[in-house]
Design an enzyme around this catalytic site. Sequence first.
Site, PDB file in Angstrom:
ATOM      1  CB  SER A 427       3.960   7.132   5.441  1.00  0.00           C
ATOM      2  OG  SER A 427       4.293   6.221   4.418  1.00  0.00           O
ATOM      3  N   PRO A 428       6.475   8.545   3.939  1.00  0.00           N
ATOM      4  CG  PRO A 428       8.321   7.606   2.896  1.00  0.00           C
ATOM      5  CD  PRO A 428       7.221   7.272   3.845  1.00  0.00           C
ATOM      6  CD  GLN A 510      10.416   7.013  -0.440  1.00  0.00           C
ATOM      7  OE1 GLN A 510       9.790   7.828  -1.127  1.00  0.00           O
ATOM      8  NE2 GLN A 510       9.838   5.977   0.142  1.00  0.00           N
ATOM      9  CE1 TYR A 592       6.877   7.281  -9.210  1.00  0.00           C
ATOM     10  CE2 TYR A 592       7.034   6.446  -6.957  1.00  0.00           C
ATOM     11  CZ  TYR A 592       6.399   7.240  -7.911  1.00  0.00           C
ATOM     12  OH  TYR A 592       5.303   7.982  -7.573  1.00  0.00           O
ATOM     13  NE  ARG A 640       7.389   3.026   1.297  1.00  0.00           N
ATOM     14  CZ  ARG A 640       6.309   3.737   1.637  1.00  0.00           C
ATOM     15  NH1 ARG A 640       5.586   4.327   0.718  1.00  0.00           N
ATOM     16  NH2 ARG A 640       5.972   3.865   2.906  1.00  0.00           N
ATOM     17  N   GLY A 733       0.438   7.701   6.807  1.00  0.00           N
ATOM     18  CA  GLY A 733       0.474   8.870   5.952  1.00  0.00           C
ATOM     19  C   GLY A 733      -0.726   9.768   6.154  1.00  0.00           C
ATOM     20  NE  ARG A 734      -5.178   8.803   1.365  1.00  0.00           N
ATOM     21  CZ  ARG A 734      -4.487   7.953   0.617  1.00  0.00           C
ATOM     22  NH1 ARG A 734      -3.793   6.994   1.202  1.00  0.00           N
ATOM     23  NH2 ARG A 734      -4.464   8.068  -0.698  1.00  0.00           N
TER      24      ARG A 734
END
Length: 775
Positions: A427-428, A510, A592, A640, A733-734
């Site tokens: 994941s980004p 991304q 964003y 996304r 991600g994590r």
Amino acid sequence: MSTGAMSTGATSTGRENAALRVAVVGGGPGGLYAAALLARQGHAVDVWEKNAPDDTFGFGVVLSDETLGGIEAADAVVYSALGAEFVRWDDIDIVHRGRLLTSGGHGFAALGRRRLLEILHERCAGLGVRLHFRTRAPEPGTLAASYDLVVAADGVHSPTREAAAEHYGPTLTGGRCRYIWLAADFAFEAFRFEIAETEHGVMQLHAYPYAADSSTVIVEMREEVWHSAGFDLCDEAESAARCAKIFAEALRGRPLRGNGSTWTQFRTVVNARWSHANTVLIGDAAHTAHFSIGSGTKLAVEDALALARAVESETDVPAALAAYEAARRPAVASTQRAAAASMRWFEELAGYVEQPARQFAFNLLTRSLRVTHGNLRLRDPRFTGAVERDFGCPEAPEGGPDAPGTPPMFTPFTLRGLTLRNRVVVSPMDMYSAEGGVAEGVPGDFHLVHLGARALGGAALVMTEMVCVSPEGRITPGCTGLYSAEQAAAWARIADFVHTSAPGTALGVQLGHSGRKGSTRVMWEGMDAPLPEGNWPLTAASALPYRPGVSAVPRALGAADLAAVRSEFAAAAVRAAASGFDLLELHCAHGYLLSGFLSPLTNHRTDAYGGSLENRLRFPLEVFDAVRAVWPEDRPMTVRLSATDWAPGGTSAEDAVAIAAAFAAHGADAIDVSTGQVVAEETPEYGRAYQTPYADRIRNALNVPVIAVGAISSWDDVNSLLLAGRADLCALGRPHLYDPHWTLHAAADQAYTGPAAPWPAPYRAGSRKPPTGRG
């Protein structure tokens, strides 16, 4: 007697402890079992039940092996009596468009609710519990003053809880379906789920045996279907007759009967606190979990077990109640999360009926993720193997039809001209580690090592962090960009390493713009906190700060600004293509810039770019079109989205589907479905795989590929989500921060050695887990 100090008295276990005066409000299974356990410890117990001893609502109850184990350990007499009554079975039957599919190995035990109450009445009487039937309990304050311990087992509408609601802090949330409890005078052979697609909408039947000649039958449907079918105008008898007609085949033409049965909206009860002074809530008074995971009686009985243990082990009542709540809250929270997922699944049932029959059945079985691909394969390898073959998993080269084949996560997937060798995405993740000064926004050695390590780790697609399209579009001074030739050259160096050293791994970029969430410190210095100095001006859809009184107020973009931002995104896409990226994702999530146009909470514009959803979509779609026009035709583009703002008045589930549909119509090859981070006052519902239902809804509503994200941490969950048709790719991600080789280790754990997870040649000696010392 004080509730803070206990007098000495012998318990049934031989332990020296206090003899308490205990009041139990409510004579359901939880209250009666708590009374019996406490009386067994030597306490004097009174139970108040407003109904007669043989009055009960509902029909059968299901208890798990785990709950029965607790009962056996706590009271062998009750366990033995229950064991003589249970109806047991292993199968779940699922009927989908006339096709019956059976999955075995599940293990259920059920008995009639009335018989359960009789057993508990007998046990309580034998232990000296004073049972007050047809008698309302004294007021909560009177009980609390007269007894050392008050156990409130008085149900979902608990008067005890409501009398001190300001302390307990209850939240009751209604579901979107109506359901009715009925019974049939014959025993189903298994737990049965059946779907009826009617002219009014989808209806579902949940049924299970509870005696040799009786079954519980629950009929459930969305509120709008219930109204359309006219059930809101039916009494109990007519409702039972109409349900029997709708599900005549499942019932073999036999009737249904009620027992004071009414159409009900399920209410999820959550309390901030479960105890107040010497009063404690158990069962439905404290918490509820949707009946589709069979949890109501189970939770109440387990509450009683935990409360009795706490009372026995602690020195005073306050300590006992604190210990009870500390012990039970994690288990209850886990059950409520699973139940909420199950309830949502049935609420969205109409979106799944087009799935192939076996996939539909697998989806139903794994809806709460309490049953997963891994343990379903253990329970019923033949059924699970058939689902895997339907999915397209290559079979094992050796072994019979039950032998495990390729795990679903290691099947390839194609987006436009890019074929990914497996379904795992890194994941980004913002690293906030770009070089500063003259080399502002340039990815350096850190990014080479960070992304290179994950590329070597086996994932099919490795995504960059959000790469900013302009200096003003950065979140922090540590964010990378693609607005200069120097930045593009640095990204090309990373792409070359990935393609050369980890052949077969795709690298995605991304692209995004921070909007009103820019000009902040790096995360570990204060997330979303403005820079102490050197701030740059912010722009956004509307002049609304992210954190009022803390964040800077952005300037609303004008016509010239909009054109400039479109050009910046397109120019960055050109540089990304030249740098060698295989996939481009447009960041329209997390509050964003582009996300700020989509949400009604952050877009207050009155021009053509604000107001209706069509208008709020306009600018993000213009940016998408500008990027797609310059991005190579054979390379895929994803988007996304934040599918919910986790805040009232924000993006709705229906909005999210419409937004995804608009991007898909403009050429998005997949939708990367995230949630939240749009407004600071959000209240997310965190939990395991908590964002995947939003991806699931978009995928099955639109038949568009989706990337699921959000607390997906195990390869078993990845396999389950894919095989159920809730996602096409899973982004983690994590887990990849914890273990850069997560995918390769997932392959090793599943004994997979095929082409979808090749170990780099220098690492092959480590492809098997090292042995550990013997214990």
